[in-house]
Design a protein around this motif. Structure first.
Motif, PDB file in Angstrom:
ATOM      1  N   ALA A  58     -22.071 -23.177 -27.373  1.00 27.90           N
ATOM      2  CA  ALA A  58     -21.745 -22.975 -25.957  1.00 27.90           C
ATOM      3  C   ALA A  58     -22.732 -21.959 -25.386  1.00 27.90           C
ATOM      4  N   THR A  59     -23.190 -22.205 -24.171  1.00 31.68           N
ATOM      5  CA  THR A  59     -24.110 -21.289 -23.502  1.00 31.68           C
ATOM      6  C   THR A  59     -23.465 -20.752 -22.229  1.00 31.68           C
ATOM      7  N   THR A  60     -23.790 -19.519 -21.903  1.00 36.05           N
ATOM      8  CA  THR A  60     -23.258 -18.906 -20.695  1.00 36.05           C
ATOM      9  C   THR A  60     -24.215 -17.818 -20.221  1.00 36.05           C
ATOM     10  N   THR A  61     -24.268 -17.625 -18.924  1.00 39.09           N
ATOM     11  CA  THR A  61     -25.042 -16.526 -18.343  1.00 39.09           C
ATOM     12  C   THR A  61     -24.139 -15.380 -17.899  1.00 39.09           C
ATOM     13  N   ALA A  62     -22.845 -15.626 -17.875  1.00 44.77           N
ATOM     14  CA  ALA A  62     -21.896 -14.582 -17.487  1.00 44.77           C
ATOM     15  C   ALA A  62     -21.543 -13.712 -18.689  1.00 44.77           C
ATOM     16  N   ASP A  63     -20.951 -12.556 -18.413  1.00 47.75           N
ATOM     17  CA  ASP A  63     -20.530 -11.646 -19.477  1.00 47.75           C
ATOM     18  C   ASP A  63     -19.135 -12.043 -19.957  1.00 47.75           C
ATOM     19  N   SER A  64     -19.062 -13.232 -20.548  1.00 43.87           N
ATOM     20  CA  SER A  64     -17.786 -13.725 -21.063  1.00 43.87           C
ATOM     21  C   SER A  64     -17.486 -13.093 -22.413  1.00 43.87           C
ATOM     22  N   SER A  65     -16.221 -13.050 -22.750  1.00 40.81           N
ATOM     23  CA  SER A  65     -15.814 -12.524 -24.053  1.00 40.81           C
ATOM     24  C   SER A  65     -16.251 -13.500 -25.142  1.00 40.81           C
ATOM     25  N   PRO A  66     -17.053 -13.061 -26.111  1.00 44.20           N
ATOM     26  CA  PRO A  66     -17.475 -13.989 -27.180  1.00 44.20           C
ATOM     27  C   PRO A  66     -16.315 -14.493 -28.012  1.00 44.20           C
ATOM     28  N   PHE A  67     -15.266 -13.680 -28.166  1.00 41.05           N
ATOM     29  CA  PHE A  67     -14.118 -14.122 -28.954  1.00 41.05           C
ATOM     30  C   PHE A  67     -13.397 -15.277 -28.245  1.00 41.05           C
ATOM     31  N   THR A  68     -13.356 -15.243 -26.923  1.00 43.53           N
ATOM     32  CA  THR A  68     -12.751 -16.354 -26.178  1.00 43.53           C
ATOM     33  C   THR A  68     -13.546 -17.632 -26.363  1.00 43.53           C
ATOM     34  N   VAL A  69     -14.879 -17.518 -26.311  1.00 44.00           N
ATOM     35  CA  VAL A  69     -15.725 -18.705 -26.473  1.00 44.00           C
ATOM     36  C   VAL A  69     -15.630 -19.252 -27.898  1.00 44.00           C
ATOM     37  N   ILE A  70     -15.596 -18.362 -28.890  1.00 45.96           N
ATOM     38  CA  ILE A  70     -15.468 -18.810 -30.281  1.00 45.96           C
ATOM     39  C   ILE A  70     -14.139 -19.523 -30.489  1.00 45.96           C
ATOM     40  N   GLU A  71     -13.056 -18.964 -29.929  1.00 51.11           N
ATOM     41  CA  GLU A  71     -11.754 -19.613 -30.044  1.00 51.11           C
ATOM     42  C   GLU A  71     -11.768 -20.969 -29.357  1.00 51.11           C
ATOM     43  N   PHE A  72     -12.433 -21.074 -28.217  1.00 51.59           N
ATOM     44  CA  PHE A  72     -12.535 -22.362 -27.536  1.00 51.59           C
ATOM     45  C   PHE A  72     -13.311 -23.375 -28.378  1.00 51.59           C
ATOM     46  N   LEU A  73     -14.415 -22.963 -28.986  1.00 48.87           N
ATOM     47  CA  LEU A  73     -15.197 -23.876 -29.816  1.00 48.87           C
ATOM     48  C   LEU A  73     -14.396 -24.343 -31.031  1.00 48.87           C
ATOM     49  N   ASN A  74     -13.629 -23.429 -31.626  1.00 47.22           N
ATOM     50  CA  ASN A  74     -12.791 -23.832 -32.767  1.00 47.22           C
ATOM     51  C   ASN A  74     -11.719 -24.835 -32.337  1.00 47.22           C
ATOM     52  N   ARG A  75     -11.137 -24.619 -31.164  1.00 50.36           N
ATOM     53  CA  ARG A  75     -10.128 -25.566 -30.686  1.00 50.36           C
ATOM     54  C   ARG A  75     -10.768 -26.892 -30.293  1.00 50.36           C
ATOM     55  N   LEU A  76     -12.000 -26.840 -29.763  1.00 49.24           N
ATOM     56  CA  LEU A  76     -12.691 -28.081 -29.416  1.00 49.24           C
ATOM     57  C   LEU A  76     -12.999 -28.899 -30.661  1.00 49.24           C
ATOM     58  N   THR A  77     -13.450 -28.247 -31.727  1.00 48.73           N
ATOM     59  CA  THR A  77     -13.714 -28.981 -32.966  1.00 48.73           C
ATOM     60  C   THR A  77     -12.417 -29.559 -33.544  1.00 48.73           C
ATOM     61  N   ALA A  78     -11.308 -28.825 -33.402  1.00 48.00           N
ATOM     62  CA  ALA A  78     -10.026 -29.367 -33.863  1.00 48.00           C
ATOM     63  C   ALA A  78      -9.624 -30.590 -33.048  1.00 48.00           C
ATOM     64  N   LEU A  79      -9.883 -30.559 -31.728  1.00 50.00           N
ATOM     65  CA  LEU A  79      -9.583 -31.722 -30.891  1.00 50.00           C
ATOM     66  C   LEU A  79     -10.430 -32.923 -31.279  1.00 50.00           C
ATOM     67  N   VAL A  80     -11.719 -32.694 -31.503  1.00 55.52           N
ATOM     68  CA  VAL A  80     -12.607 -33.790 -31.902  1.00 55.52           C
ATOM     69  C   VAL A  80     -12.165 -34.373 -33.242  1.00 55.52           C
ATOM     70  N   LYS A  81     -11.750 -33.495 -34.159  1.00 55.44           N
ATOM     71  CA  LYS A  81     -11.262 -33.980 -35.449  1.00 55.44           C
ATOM     72  C   LYS A  81      -9.989 -34.785 -35.289  1.00 55.44           C
ATOM     73  N   ASP A  82      -9.079 -34.350 -34.390  1.00 53.34           N
ATOM     74  CA  ASP A  82      -7.836 -35.079 -34.168  1.00 53.34           C
ATOM     75  C   ASP A  82      -8.102 -36.457 -33.559  1.00 53.34           C
ATOM     76  N   TYR A  83      -8.993 -36.514 -32.582  1.00 46.58           N
ATOM     77  CA  TYR A  83      -9.204 -37.771 -31.860  1.00 46.58           C
ATOM     78  C   TYR A  83     -10.187 -38.707 -32.559  1.00 46.58           C
ATOM     79  N   CYS A  84     -11.124 -38.160 -33.347  1.00 45.04           N
ATOM     80  CA  CYS A  84     -12.091 -39.002 -34.058  1.00 45.04           C
ATOM     81  C   CYS A  84     -11.691 -39.257 -35.507  1.00 45.04           C
ATOM     82  N   GLY A  85     -10.779 -38.462 -36.034  1.00 49.38           N
ATOM     83  CA  GLY A  85     -10.329 -38.657 -37.410  1.00 49.38           C
ATOM     84  C   GLY A  85     -10.986 -37.717 -38.397  1.00 49.38           C
ATOM     85  N   SER A  86     -12.258 -37.389 -38.187  1.00 50.27           N
ATOM     86  CA  SER A  86     -12.975 -36.503 -39.102  1.00 50.27           C
ATOM     87  C   SER A  86     -14.129 -35.859 -38.352  1.00 50.27           C
TER      88      SER A  86
END
Length: 419
Positions: A58-86
Motif C-alpha cells: 500500500a502506498t500513501t503520501t499522508a501521515d497515516s498510521s502504519p499499524f492501521t495500514v498493516i492491519e488493513f493489508l492483513n485483512r485484505l489478504t484474508a479476504l482474498v484467501k476467503d474468496y479465492c480459496g488460497s
C-alpha cells in the motif's frame, strides 16, 4: 526476486506510474535480510506485508498510521484467501477480476469502507475460479456403490482451501473447520538441556455455512491461564497468556471453558495463546551428534536423531539442516549447509546418518564452527500444550447435511540444537 505486477489499483493517482519500479528497486537493493515493512521515497510511503509468497503493498503520501495500514493489508489478504480459496500467484492470476471487485468495495477513494465478509457477500458477484486441478485421489474416499470408507471420515488438508462462495453445483458443502495450530520455538544446548522453549498457538475457524446463529466451542475443563488459575485434579492444560477475538462471548468461559461466537463466512482467528519455558512434556526430538576428524583429514559428522513421540505418532516432513564451513553431500551453497530430509519419522524410533566432508585446511578451530542444527517439521493431530476441543455445537441445528471438522497441527517455528 522476479518483478511481476499481479494486481494494481490507484485510487487517487498520487503514487505515480513509477511506484512499482521504485518499490522493486528498494526490495532488491537489500541483500540477505527481509526488507523493512515501511519504506520511504521522497514524500511517498511504501507499507507492505508478505503473504503466500507475494508482496501486498500500500502506498500513501499522508501521515497515516502504519499499524492501521498493516492491519488493513492483513485483512485484505484474508479476504482474498476467503474468496479465492488460497493465497498464491496462480490463484491471484486466475481471479484478478474478483480481486479488483473486492478492492472497489473495500476502498473508496483511499478510505477503508469494510473488510467484513458478511457485508461484502451482498455485493460481490464474481465467482471464484478454483486453481486446484482434478485428481483421481479425490475419488479415494468413495467406497463400493458410494458407501463411506474410513478415509472419508478424515478431512483432507486441502478441504478448507476453497472459496467461501462456492455453490453446491460446484461441489460446495455446508461445513465448518476448527483448526488448533501451534508453533514451537526451542533452543537445546549441546549438553541436551532445554535452554528456551516457547509455544505460540491459535484456534482458527473457517465457516462455509450460509447461516449459523451461534457456535459453541468447548475446551479442556482443566484449561488454565497463568499459574494462579490451575483447575481440576488431573493434569492441567496451562498457558501463560490468552487473547480472544472481539466477537467471542466469554460468559461461559470461566465456569465451563466454553467459547461462544457467531461465525461469519470465511476464516477468523478465535483465540491466541502463548506458553514459555515450561513445556508439559519433553521436546519431540533429541539429537546425539559426534564430530571428529579422521586420519585422512576429512570432517566426520555422525548424527543420530531420536523421536520421543508416542509410537503411533508420525512426523510428515522433517528436514534437518547443519551449518558448517564447507561441505559435500547435499550442499546448499547459499547457506553453506547440509540438508537431511526425512519424509516420515515414526514416534519411538531413531535414525542416524554419517556425513564425510572434504574441508580444505581443516583445523581444530574450524571444527568449532560446525553447527548449530535446525529442525523443521510438522506434527499432525498433536498439540504440545495438550489443548483439545471437547465439543463443537451449532445452534440452531442446521437444515440439511452439514459437517464439522476439528484438526490439530504443530509446526516448528525455530527448533535449534547446539552441537
Amino acid at each position: 526476486l522476479i518483478q511481476q505486477v499481479l494486481t494494481l489499483s490507484s485510487v487517487r493517482g498520487e503514487a505515480g506510474s513509477d511506484a512499482v519500479n521504485i518499490f522493486y528497486e528498494k526490495v532488491t537493493a537489500l541483500t540477505g535480510d527481509q526488507p523493512p515493512v515501511v519504506m520511504n521515497h521522497k514524500d511517498l510511503h511504501f507499507i507492505h506485508v508478505r503473504q503466500g509468497g507475494l508482496y501486498w503493498v500500500a502506498t500513501t503520501t499522508a501521515d497515516s498510521s502504519p499499524f492501521t495500514v498493516i492491519e488493513f493489508l492483513n485483512r485484505l489478504t484474508a479476504l482474498v484467501k476467503d474468496y479465492c480459496g488460497s493465497l498464491s500467484e496462480k490463484s491471484v492470476q486466475m481471479n484478478f477480476a474478483l480481486i479488483y471487485e473486492l478492492l472497489d468495495e473495500v476502498v473508496d477513494f483511499g478510505y477503508i469502507q469494510t473488510t467484513s465478509s458478511d457485508v461484502l457477500k451482498n455485493f460481490i458477484q464474481t465467482e471464484a475460479v478454483s486453481s486446484r486441478p482434478f485428481s483421481l485421489f479425490d475419488l479415494s474416499n468413495v467406497g463400493l456403490f458410494g458407501a463411506e470408507t474410513q478415509q472419508s471420515k478424515v478431512a483432507p488438508s486441502s478441504a478448507a482451501t476453497r472459496p467461501i462462495q462456492t455453490s453446491r453445483e460446484q461441489g460446495g458443502k455446508s461445513e465448518i473447520f476448527v483448526d488448533v495450530i501451534e508453533r514451537m520455538s526451542v533452543v537445546i544446548g549441546s549438553n541436551g538441556v532445554v535452554m528456551k522453549a516457547d509455544i505460540e498457538g491459535e484456534i482458527k475457524v473457517k465457516c462455509y455455512m450460509p447461516s449459523c446463529s451461534e457456535m459453541r466451542i468447548g475446551l479442556n475443563e482443566e484449561f488454565s491461564i497463568g499459574k494462579s488459575q490451575l483447575r481440576g485434579y488431573g493434569s492441567s492444560v496451562r498457558v501463560d497468556e490468552c487473547s480472544f477475538h472481539q466477537a467471542v462471548r466469554l460468559d461461559e468461559f470461566d465456569s465451563n471453558r466454553i467459547l461462544r461466537l457467531c461465525p461469519s463466512q470465511g476464516e477468523q482467528t478465535v483465540m491466541q495463546y502463548q506458553l514459555s519455558d515450561n513445556l508439559p512434556s519433553a521436546p519431540p526430538f533429541r539429537l546425539f551428534p559426534t564430530i571428529e576428524r579422521d586420519s585422512g583429514g576429512r570432517l566426520l559428522m555422525y548424527l543420530k536423531v531420536r523421536c520421543d513421540l508416542p509410537p503411533k505418532r508420525s512426523v510428515c516432513i522433517l528436514s534437518q539442516e547443519l551449518s558448517s564451513p564447507d561441505q559435500s553431500a547435499e550442499l546448499k551453497q547459499q547457506s553453506r549447509a547440509v540438508e537431511w530430509k526425512i519424509p516420515r519419522f515414526t514416534g519411538g524410533t531413531q535414525l542416524s546418518a554419517l556425513f564425510k566432508l572434504e574441508v580444505p585446511g581443516l583445523s581444530s578451530a574450524s571444527m568449532l564452527e560446525v553447527g548449530p542444527v535446525g529442525l523443521s517439521f510438522e506434527l499432525p493431530q498433536l498439540t504440545v500444550t495438550g489443548l483439545q476441543i471437547r465439543f463443537l455445537r451449532l445452534s440452531p441445528v442446521q437444515p440439511g447435511p452439514s459437517q464439522r471438522w476439528v484438526r490439530y497441527v504443530t509446526h516448528s517455528d525455530s527448533y535449534i540444537i547446539r552441537v
